[in-house]
Write an enzyme that holds these catalytic residues in place. Structure first.
Site, short mmCIF file in Angstrom:
data_model
loop_
_atom_site.label_atom_id
_atom_site.label_comp_id
_atom_site.label_asym_id
_atom_site.label_seq_id
_atom_site.Cartn_x
_atom_site.Cartn_y
_atom_site.Cartn_z
N GLU A 96 0.85 -1.19 0.00
CA GLU A 96 0.00 0.00 0.00
C GLU A 96 0.89 1.24 0.00
O GLU A 96 1.93 1.24 0.65
CB GLU A 96 -0.87 0.07 1.26
CG GLU A 96 -1.95 -0.98 1.34
CD GLU A 96 -1.67 -2.00 2.43
OE1 GLU A 96 -0.56 -1.94 3.02
OE2 GLU A 96 -2.53 -2.85 2.68
N TYR A 108 8.00 2.29 -7.49
CA TYR A 108 7.31 1.01 -7.71
C TYR A 108 6.91 0.85 -9.19
O TYR A 108 7.04 -0.23 -9.75
CB TYR A 108 6.06 0.90 -6.81
CG TYR A 108 6.39 1.01 -5.34
CD1 TYR A 108 7.46 0.33 -4.79
CD2 TYR A 108 5.63 1.82 -4.49
CE1 TYR A 108 7.78 0.43 -3.45
CE2 TYR A 108 5.93 1.93 -3.14
CZ TYR A 108 7.00 1.25 -2.62
OH TYR A 108 7.32 1.36 -1.30
C1 LIG Z 1 10.46 6.03 -1.49
C2 LIG Z 1 11.90 5.68 -1.10
C3 LIG Z 1 11.89 4.35 -0.34
C4 LIG Z 1 12.74 5.53 -2.38
O1 LIG Z 1 14.03 5.08 -2.01
P1 LIG Z 1 15.33 5.41 -2.91
O2 LIG Z 1 16.43 4.51 -2.47
O3 LIG Z 1 15.58 6.86 -2.90
O4 LIG Z 1 14.81 4.98 -4.36
P2 LIG Z 1 15.74 4.58 -5.60
O5 LIG Z 1 16.98 5.41 -5.60
O6 LIG Z 1 15.90 3.09 -5.60
O7 LIG Z 1 14.81 5.06 -6.79
C5 LIG Z 1 14.56 4.26 -7.93
C6 LIG Z 1 13.68 5.05 -8.88
O8 LIG Z 1 12.46 5.45 -8.23
C7 LIG Z 1 12.09 6.77 -8.68
N1 LIG Z 1 12.22 7.72 -7.57
C8 LIG Z 1 12.64 7.46 -6.32
N2 LIG Z 1 12.60 8.59 -5.56
C9 LIG Z 1 12.14 9.58 -6.37
C10 LIG Z 1 11.88 10.97 -6.18
N3 LIG Z 1 12.11 11.58 -5.00
N4 LIG Z 1 11.42 11.69 -7.22
C11 LIG Z 1 11.19 11.10 -8.43
N5 LIG Z 1 11.43 9.77 -8.67
C12 LIG Z 1 11.89 9.03 -7.65
C13 LIG Z 1 13.07 7.12 -9.80
O9 LIG Z 1 12.54 6.60 -11.00
C14 LIG Z 1 14.29 6.35 -9.36
O10 LIG Z 1 15.17 6.08 -10.42
P3 LIG Z 1 16.23 7.22 -10.89
O11 LIG Z 1 16.87 7.79 -9.64
O12 LIG Z 1 17.18 6.46 -11.75
O13 LIG Z 1 15.43 8.26 -11.61
C15 LIG Z 1 12.54 6.81 -0.24
O14 LIG Z 1 12.29 8.06 -0.86
C16 LIG Z 1 12.03 6.86 1.19
O15 LIG Z 1 12.59 6.21 2.09
N6 LIG Z 1 10.94 7.64 1.43
C17 LIG Z 1 10.33 7.77 2.77
C18 LIG Z 1 9.68 6.47 3.21
C19 LIG Z 1 8.68 5.97 2.20
O16 LIG Z 1 7.92 6.73 1.60
N7 LIG Z 1 8.64 4.63 2.02
C20 LIG Z 1 7.74 3.98 1.09
C21 LIG Z 1 6.42 3.79 1.73
S1 LIG Z 1 5.26 3.00 0.61
#
Ligand SMILES: CC(C)(COP(=O)(O)OP(=O)(O)OC[C@H]1O[C@@H](n2cnc3c(N)ncnc32)[C@H](O)[C@@H]1OP(=O)(O)O)[C@@H](O)C(=O)NCCC(=O)NCCS
Length: 143
Positions: A96, A108
């Site tokens: 979710e 995702y």
């Molecule tokens: C969401 C979260 C887990 C993503 O983790 P991350 O390690 O930064 O993600 P990744 O680097 O693996 O990102 C992979 C792809 O996702 C997308 N993406 C991730 N963060 C993004 C952002 N802030 N803006 C736009 N695209 C994003 C991009 O397509 C990215 O690929 P790219 O960097 O080559 O463009 C992180 O932002 C986080 O911890 N957020 C707070 C907690 C949260 O929301 N958890 C998920 C709950 S459902």
């Protein structure tokens, strides 16, 4: 994830969510047969983690967060990839996500999840709906 990781995990958790899990929530996971807890580490520090529950032939990602200084470096992508690679029995993985969480939704989608439905007023803090996202897995010839 180990008990000794929890101080660092909780710091990331508190900085990442409106309704953070408490220490007791993480501790409970260690005793659940259907739970797997992964951490990502760099230079001996925890930089991210993922909690997943096994439900019949499905995997449910229940928690995922990356330290703010380590975001946009592919860490979440690699954690999910590792989960899927290690659990080849599963037919699907689902979770979710808040509609307002664009970063997570983009992550995702990039990984092949699609939005399959809405759980209305799922998040009790602000009454926000949850989007249900699903990725079908094909390793085992199913689906
Ligand atoms: C969401 C979260 C887990 C993503 O983790 P991350 O390690 O930064 O993600 P990744 O680097 O693996 O990102 C992979 C792809 O996702 C997308 N993406 C991730 N963060 C993004 C952002 N802030 N803006 C736009 N695209 C994003 C991009 O397509 C990215 O690929 P790219 O960097 O080559 O463009 C992180 O932002 C986080 O911890 N957020 C707070 C907690 C949260 O929301 N958890 C998920 C709950 S459902």
């Amino acid at each position: 994830m180990k008990k000794s990781d929890l101080d660092q995990v909780l710091a990331i958790e508190k900085g990442s969510f409106l309704m953070p899990w408490l220490r007791s929530h993480f501790l409970n996971e260690f005793h659940r047969e259907y739970s797997v807890q992964l951490v990502a580490e760099a230079k001996h520090k925890i930089i991210g983690y993922l909690i997943c529950w096994f439900e019949a032939d499905a995997m449910h990602i229940a928690n995922l967060a990356i330290h703010p200084e380590w975001r946009r470096q592919g860490i979440a992508h690699r954690l999910i990839q590792k989960l899927i690679k290690d659990q080849q029995w599963a037919s699907l993985v689902w979770l979710e996500v808040r509609p307002s969480n664009y970063a997570a939704r983009l992550l995702y989608k990039k990984m092949g999840f699609s939005e399959k439905g809405i759980r209305e007023k799922y998040y009790v803090d602000e009454g926000e709906d949850a989007i249900l996202m699903v990725k079908w897995l094909h390793f085992n010839g199913k689906g």
